[in-house]
Design a protein around this motif. Sequence first.
Motif, PDB file in Angstrom:
ATOM      1  N   THR A   1       0.863  -1.330  -0.061  1.00 28.97           N
ATOM      2  CA  THR A   1       0.023  -0.048   0.030  1.00 28.97           C
ATOM      3  C   THR A   1       0.958   1.187   0.015  1.00 28.97           C
ATOM      4  O   THR A   1       0.700   2.071  -0.677  1.00 28.97           O
ATOM      5  CB  THR A   1      -0.902  -0.024   1.157  1.00 28.97           C
ATOM      6  OG1 THR A   1      -1.906  -1.146   1.155  1.00 28.97           O
ATOM      7  CG2 THR A   1      -1.824   1.346   1.095  1.00 28.97           C
TER       8      THR A   1
ATOM      9  N   ARG B   1      -1.011  10.038   6.023  1.00 26.22           N
ATOM     10  CA  ARG B   1      -2.395  10.532   5.942  1.00 26.22           C
ATOM     11  C   ARG B   1      -3.131  10.069   4.637  1.00 26.22           C
ATOM     12  O   ARG B   1      -4.170   9.452   4.345  1.00 26.22           O
ATOM     13  CB  ARG B   1      -2.443  11.954   5.792  1.00 26.22           C
ATOM     14  CG  ARG B   1      -2.217  12.490   7.390  1.00 26.22           C
ATOM     15  CD  ARG B   1      -2.604  14.012   7.415  1.00 26.22           C
ATOM     16  NE  ARG B   1      -1.292  14.612   6.914  1.00 26.22           N
ATOM     17  CZ  ARG B   1       0.112  15.002   7.669  1.00 26.22           C
ATOM     18  NH1 ARG B   1       0.121  14.491   8.737  1.00 26.22           N
ATOM     19  NH2 ARG B   1       0.668  15.686   7.102  1.00 26.22           N
ATOM     20  N   ARG B   2      -2.193  10.186   3.371  1.00 28.27           N
ATOM     21  CA  ARG B   2      -2.516   9.486   2.019  1.00 28.27           C
ATOM     22  C   ARG B   2      -2.999   8.185   2.305  1.00 28.27           C
ATOM     23  O   ARG B   2      -3.794   7.817   1.225  1.00 28.27           O
ATOM     24  CB  ARG B   2      -1.549   9.827   1.038  1.00 28.27           C
ATOM     25  CG  ARG B   2      -1.457  11.522   0.831  1.00 28.27           C
ATOM     26  CD  ARG B   2      -0.544  11.714  -0.268  1.00 28.27           C
ATOM     27  NE  ARG B   2      -0.243  13.027  -0.471  1.00 28.27           N
ATOM     28  CZ  ARG B   2       0.606  13.489  -1.622  1.00 28.27           C
ATOM     29  NH1 ARG B   2       1.147  12.630  -2.437  1.00 28.27           N
ATOM     30  NH2 ARG B   2       0.647  14.906  -1.593  1.00 28.27           N
TER      31      ARG B   2
ATOM     32  N   GLY C   1      -4.372   6.529   4.571  1.00 27.23           N
ATOM     33  CA  GLY C   1      -5.511   6.564   5.660  1.00 27.23           C
ATOM     34  C   GLY C   1      -5.062   6.260   6.934  1.00 27.23           C
ATOM     35  O   GLY C   1      -5.839   5.577   7.763  1.00 27.23           O
ATOM     36  N   ARG C   2      -3.873   6.222   7.023  1.00 33.49           N
ATOM     37  CA  ARG C   2      -3.362   5.677   8.549  1.00 33.49           C
ATOM     38  C   ARG C   2      -2.433   6.793   9.071  1.00 33.49           C
ATOM     39  O   ARG C   2      -1.134   6.862   9.241  1.00 33.49           O
ATOM     40  CB  ARG C   2      -2.377   4.448   8.117  1.00 33.49           C
ATOM     41  CG  ARG C   2      -2.896   3.208   7.576  1.00 33.49           C
ATOM     42  CD  ARG C   2      -3.833   2.499   8.574  1.00 33.49           C
ATOM     43  NE  ARG C   2      -2.866   2.049   9.786  1.00 33.49           N
ATOM     44  CZ  ARG C   2      -2.307   1.035   9.796  1.00 33.49           C
ATOM     45  NH1 ARG C   2      -2.170   0.103   8.502  1.00 33.49           N
ATOM     46  NH2 ARG C   2      -1.429   0.517  10.828  1.00 33.49           N
ATOM     47  N   PRO C   3      -2.990   8.055   9.387  1.00 34.63           N
ATOM     48  CA  PRO C   3      -2.470   9.260   9.808  1.00 34.63           C
ATOM     49  C   PRO C   3      -1.438   9.067  11.117  1.00 34.63           C
ATOM     50  O   PRO C   3      -0.587  10.084  11.267  1.00 34.63           O
ATOM     51  CB  PRO C   3      -3.591  10.410  10.144  1.00 34.63           C
ATOM     52  CG  PRO C   3      -4.762   9.557  10.389  1.00 34.63           C
ATOM     53  CD  PRO C   3      -4.662   7.966   9.519  1.00 34.63           C
TER      54      PRO C   3
END
Length: 175
Positions: free
Chosen positions: A87, A108-109, A111-113
Amino acid sequence: MVGSAMRQTAYTMLASPIGPLLLGGTDDGLACIGFPSGKGAVTPGADWHRNDAAFAEARAQLTAYFDGRLTRFDLALAPRGTPFQLTVWQALTEIPPGETISYGELARRIGRPSASRAVGAANGANPLPIVVPCHRVIGASGALTGFTGGVETKRFLLALEGGPAGPAPAQLGLL
């Protein structure tokens, strides 16, 4: 890939402005790019065989990249990694040439900030540097943090792309 089916890992070498690069892979695609020394050094395994024809397109595209004629690669890739690493590596390919982002922004991009450290580890494990542009990820302060090919190589690649690393390689007499 050209030629008969590659059951074993094949490899070739490519002379580049940053030193000789080892390109390795199978019928599935290019699986690794190894730098000549340091953390990103890769040497052929005992069961690997040299097959320059198998990597003609990869060699051509990398040569065009180093000559400043190519900014995006279109190659069959076969990196091996965890789902998280895959990913992260996919997200790296979406960073435009000449741009940089921080590890936090990359986290962040995907989805795991809160996973910037894990993103950093996945970035460092990228088996296809240059083609999967992990060199475009920098520290939050703008510092050129670690890179498997060395920070000077990272600086060179960013300058080649016209990024924030300084003057273009041609201006430095590097090309």
